[in-house]
Design a protein around this motif. Structure first.
Motif, PDB file in Angstrom:
ATOM      1  N   SER A   1       0.836  -1.215   0.000  1.00  0.00           N
ATOM      2  CA  SER A   1       0.000   0.000   0.000  1.00  0.00           C
ATOM      3  C   SER A   1       0.864   1.254   0.000  1.00  0.00           C
TER       4      SER A   1
ATOM      5  N   GLU B   1      -8.916  -3.940  -2.617  1.00  0.00           N
ATOM      6  CA  GLU B   1      -9.758  -2.908  -3.249  1.00  0.00           C
ATOM      7  C   GLU B   1      -8.909  -1.940  -4.076  1.00  0.00           C
ATOM      8  N   THR B   2      -7.724  -1.615  -3.566  1.00  0.00           N
ATOM      9  CA  THR B   2      -6.810  -0.733  -4.306  1.00  0.00           C
ATOM     10  C   THR B   2      -6.381  -1.378  -5.621  1.00  0.00           C
TER      11      THR B   2
ATOM     12  N   THR C   1      -4.861  -7.525   2.714  1.00  0.00           N
ATOM     13  CA  THR C   1      -5.998  -6.967   3.428  1.00  0.00           C
ATOM     14  C   THR C   1      -7.080  -6.567   2.428  1.00  0.00           C
ATOM     15  N   THR C   2      -8.296  -6.402   2.922  1.00  0.00           N
ATOM     16  CA  THR C   2      -9.406  -5.969   2.058  1.00  0.00           C
ATOM     17  C   THR C   2      -9.081  -4.640   1.403  1.00  0.00           C
ATOM     18  N   GLU C   3      -8.443  -3.754   2.162  1.00  0.00           N
ATOM     19  CA  GLU C   3      -8.105  -2.420   1.646  1.00  0.00           C
ATOM     20  C   GLU C   3      -7.146  -2.532   0.452  1.00  0.00           C
TER      21      GLU C   3
END
Length: 529
Positions: A68, A111-112, A106-108
């Motif tokens: 991220s 999604e990215t 992670t879900t985040e």
């Protein structure tokens, strides 16, 4: 306590899995992220910089944070207006489901990655372009000199670069024996732990062989290997001398058609070839075994001692190796066309040139049958020839090419058609194919198979079609793969399978020893029916 320990064990990520995730993220961003695809980052060095961070991550949260933060540093991605496409894709190679792996990301972060996919690069890519025929051209890769055995980080980088070129641009990825994700997991430790140049280069050969593609190869240096003057086939489960690159040199070395090779320098030949199978590229089993035979016999030394079986007796033969140029193989005199009798004509496609087509076919217009020999590599003249074979234009193949706007998806081009003429030949057309029928020869065979009255005779072809893409493996090593997908109009795959055959005829050892061409004999029998 046992339950908690089980959950913890489930969430642990191995070093190989972490490295695999880095390889996938590196390639995905390279070809999908609009800012990265501009080429303004030193993308290889960015990957190298992430390596220690990725290895240090202890769980998916830490690993996802590394990625991220990396993505955040690349700049904002604007909403893409062209990306919501309803195009009809060939999607058997497409799979970005790894971006949604809850064990790694992670879900985040998932999604990215989805956002990047949905707003992917639509402008010119710095790292890939398309040739006129649709196949990919790999562009602007850094030039790595003196990297025959690089340090570990660069060995891994080389694997990641290659794996992603195949992942996003190889049309036949879905046809490989081994799942391409599994290849990455398997090869990371082999590349990482390669202790020296020889082990490293063998690992690369093994990687490239996993494409199951007779067009795939790698060349580590300009030092050419030496060859025996013989051609081998896998017949009756044996390694059999089936032809010669140079008749005079074969005679000098006392080689004969039908000789069965049992040993090389005292070692069991079949076992040595089996050991080498994983290092040779080939589209089907027969193709791979034949190439493993050649791989086992080639080398840098000037001579090998073969133990052969000839007419029920064993004998040893010292046989010289040569530079392939010494054979002058392509200058060997061969017939272009001939008449077997007043009813049957014969065309050798290895020697037919564009300027010959009209005269040859017109000379055969009163024959009852024409045998067209494609057990060779022809000139690119299929379309001229089909004018004399087809009374109407017919689709003979569909081609799908890689999409730069949506990497790993492919798009079908308009089906290719033959030529036609109202003067097309009225008799039988008999097309001959075998293991030497490869690439352009298979493409040509597919075109000829649409003729008005045609039968295909022979045995399984090489199963490699669709042009060739050449590019570099990190370190300046030249490598290649098939570049476009080719299927019959009905969707039947010629890749790996070979072209369709109506009447299968396999040569025999006894036939070779007797100097017979059993495929041609069958064709003549059909011609005279």
């Amino acid at each position: 306590m046992g339950y908690t320990a089980g959950i913890t064990a489930q969430q642990s990520i191995s070093e190989t899995e972490k490295l695999a995730s880095l390889g996938k993220i590196y390639g995905f961003l390279k070809y999908y992220h609009p800012e990265v695809a501009k080429g303004e980052f030193d993308w290889d060095q960015q990957c190298i910089a992430q390596l220690p961070k990725v290895l240090k991550a202890t769980d998916k949260n830490a690993l996802s944070k590394v990625y991220s933060d990396w993505i955040q540093s690349l700049g904002k991605i604007k909403k893409c207006r062209k990306c919501d496409t309803q195009e009809d894709y060939f999607d058997k190679n497409f799979d970005l489901s790894w971006t949604q792996d809850p064990r790694l990301f992670t879900t985040e972060l998932s999604e990215t990655l989805t956002y990047i996919e949905n707003n992917r690069n639509q402008k010119k890519s710095f790292y890939a372009a398309k040739e006129r025929v649709g196949k990919i051209k790999i562009t602007n890769e850094p030039n790595y000199k003196n990297f025959e055995y690089p340090e570990e980080a660069y060995r891994l980088l080389g694997l990641f670069k290659y794996w992603n070129i195949i992942e996003y641009f190889y049309p036949y990825k879905y046809l490989t024996d081994q799942n391409w994700d599994a290849v990455l997991i398997e090869m990371i430790p082999k590349i990482k732990e390669a202790a020296n140049k020889e082990a490293y280069q063998l690992a690369i050969k093994e990687l490239i062989a996993k494409l199951d593609d007779a067009h795939a190869w790698v060349n580590f240096s300009n030092q050419s290997q030496k060859y025996l003057p013989l051609q081998l086939s896998h017949l009756e489960n044996k390694a059999v001398v089936s032809g010669f690159y140079n008749d005079s040199l074969a005679k000098l070395n006392k080689l004969k058609l039908g000789d069965v090779i049992l040993k090389v320098n005292g070692k069991d030949f079949a076992k040595e070839a089996e050991k080498n199978l994983k290092y040779v590229s080939g589209s089907n089993t027969n193709n791979k075994i034949k190439r493993a035979y050649i791989y086992t016999l080639n080398g840098s030394e000037d001579q090998v001692v073969l133990t052969i079986e000839r007419e029920g007796k064993r004998q040893q033969l010292p046989v010289n190796r040569y530079d392939f140029r010494d054979f002058e193989y392509w200058n060997t005199p061969q017939v272009k066309s001939k008449s077997f009798d007043e009813n049957v004509g014969y065309i050798n496609m290895a020697r037919l040139k564009g300027e010959d087509v009209e005269a040859v076919f017109e000379s055969f217009e009163n024959k009852k049958a024409i045998i067209i020999d494609l057990r060779n590599y022809p000139a690119f003249i299929y379309k001229r020839c089909t004018r004399y074979l087809n009374s109407e234009k017919r689709d003979f193949t569909k081609i799908y090419t890689p999409s730069l706007g949506y990497p790993s998806r492919f798009q079908f081009k308009k089906p290719l058609q033959t030529n036609s003429s109202n003067k097309a030949f009225k008799g039988k057309i008999i097309v001959l194919v075998n293991e030497s029928t490869m690439s352009r020869a298979e493409f040509t065979a597919m075109a000829f198979q649409t003729a008005d009255n045609v039968v295909t005779v022979g045995n399984q072809t090489a199963g490699a079609d669709g042009d060739v893409v050449r590019f570099e493996y990190l370190g300046g090593f030249q490598t290649a793969m098939s570049g476009n997908g080719v299927v019959y109009p009905d969707g039947t795959e010629s890749q790996r399978n070979g072209v369709k055959i109506d009447i299968e005829v396999k040569p025999t050892i006894d036939g070779l020893r007797a100097g017979r061409d059993e495929v041609l004999e069958k064709a003549l029998e059909i011609a005279k029916q």
